[in-house]
Write a protein that holds these residues in place. Structure first.
Motif, short mmCIF file in Angstrom:
data_model
loop_
_atom_site.label_atom_id
_atom_site.label_comp_id
_atom_site.label_asym_id
_atom_site.label_seq_id
_atom_site.Cartn_x
_atom_site.Cartn_y
_atom_site.Cartn_z
N MET A 1 5.99 -3.36 -2.30
CA MET A 1 5.44 -2.77 -3.57
C MET A 1 7.08 -1.91 -4.06
N ARG B 1 8.03 1.41 -5.94
CA ARG B 1 7.14 2.07 -6.82
C ARG B 1 8.23 2.43 -8.27
N LEU C 1 8.53 -0.71 -10.90
CA LEU C 1 7.17 -0.25 -11.09
C LEU C 1 6.94 0.29 -11.82
N PRO D 1 -0.24 5.18 -4.51
CA PRO D 1 -0.32 3.60 -3.62
C PRO D 1 -0.50 2.75 -4.73
N ARG D 2 -0.81 2.13 -3.67
CA ARG D 2 -0.25 0.51 -4.46
C ARG D 2 -1.90 0.33 -4.92
N SER E 1 -4.89 -1.26 -7.69
CA SER E 1 -6.02 -2.98 -6.64
C SER E 1 -5.40 -3.75 -8.21
N HIS F 1 2.94 -7.39 -10.87
CA HIS F 1 2.17 -7.51 -10.09
C HIS F 1 3.23 -8.09 -9.16
N ALA G 1 4.30 -4.38 -8.14
CA ALA G 1 3.22 -3.78 -7.67
C ALA G 1 2.67 -4.18 -5.32
N GLY G 2 3.20 -5.16 -5.65
CA GLY G 2 3.11 -5.84 -4.32
C GLY G 2 1.96 -6.40 -4.10
N THR G 3 1.42 -7.16 -5.07
CA THR G 3 0.10 -7.48 -4.59
C THR G 3 0.21 -9.29 -5.18
#
Length: 283
Positions: free
Chosen positions: A1, A3, A6, A60-61, A63, A85, A88-90
């Protein structure tokens, strides 16, 4: 992520929206452009505190559901939502270095395409492979260094390099914008690749136009369906432009063709005879 990136991306998307774009009243005069953070939070069904922390790079990351709500609130396009996404590392992301080796079958395809100028470009905009007609239309890349074959560096030259060598294309401004947008997405996929990070850092430091466009954080470029080259030997050549993604290596196959019987097709046929010696763009 990532941050910080983002948060910067969310802020840039929020500031471009007007209240009426999302069905909210304009209200009294606003001190800052775009929506307020609390308005985005309400639309996304998250707390204002959490959204503020996201923009500040302290949360935090999030969902997938939270990101979907934010993407809807900010009216993100599919490309922008995908980029969100990745930041955000998702989303599945590539690690390590981008690939520069071209699949042998693609090299064979380049040589067998009739009346088509084609080249393969890396995720970092380096021209990796090309056929004879591409060399005649653009330039023979064989004697050039990897940096000189990089189309991003050509589009945004440093202060001592003079005008960009973009093969006389008529849509240079659109091309530059597309380069910046795609590099944003590339950096998100390869955040630790020193060649990618070094390229972006160099361009931001040496070219004010690149730095200005970079801060906009746009990630969706309009497709370039045609392109006109001002060729030194045969004059203007208008061709169809198709870019195919080679997903297994994160590379791009760029093809220039022209309808049979068109002036562009006749010019390509002439270049096919003249060869790469006809391309003499001034460095």
């Amino acid at each position: 992520m990532d941050r910080q990136e983002l948060g910067a991306f969310l802020r840039s998307r929020r500031e471009r929206l007007r209240p009426q774009d999302v069905g909210l009243p304009s209200g009294p005069r606003r001190r800052t452009p775009g929506l307020r953070r609390e308005e985005v939070a309400v639309l996304a069904h998250v707390s204002t505190e959490y959204y503020v922390r996201l923009e500040q790079g302290r949360a935090p990351r999030p969902s997938g559901d939270v990101l979907a709500g934010i993407a809807g609130a900010l009216r993100l396009s599919d490309a922008e939502s995908g980029h969100l996404h990745v930041l955000a590392g998702t989303a599945p992301s590539r690690t390590g270095l981008h690939r520069r080796d071209v699949r042998p079958s693609v090299l064979t395809l380049l040589e067998r395409l009739p009346q088509t100028a084609g080249f393969v470009m890396s995720a970092a905009f380096e021209v990796l492979a090309w056929n004879d007609l591409a060399a005649a239309l653009m330039e023979d890349f064989a004697p050039l260094t990897a940096q000189d074959r990089n189309l991003a560096r050509r589009a945004f030259p440093g202060p001592r390099q003079g005008d960009a060598r973009l093969f006389g294309v008529s849509d240079a401004a659109d091309l530059r914008l597309s380069v910046v947008m795609q590099l944003h997405a590339t950096l998100a996929r390869y955040p630790t690749d020193p060649e990618i990070t070094g390229l972006v850092d160099d361009l931001r430091a040496t070219n004010p136009d690149f730095a200005r466009l970079w801060e906009r954080r746009d990630v969706q470029a309009a497709p370039m369906l045609t392109k006109t080259f001002r060729h030194p030997a045969v004059g203007e050549i208008t061709v169809d432009c198709d870019t195919l993604t080679l997903t297994d290596r994160d590379q791009f196959l760029v093809l220039f063709t022209a309808p049979p019987g068109s002036p562009g097709a006749e010019a390509l046929a002439l270049l096919n005879v003249l060869g790469s010696q006809a391309s003499s763009y001034v460095r």
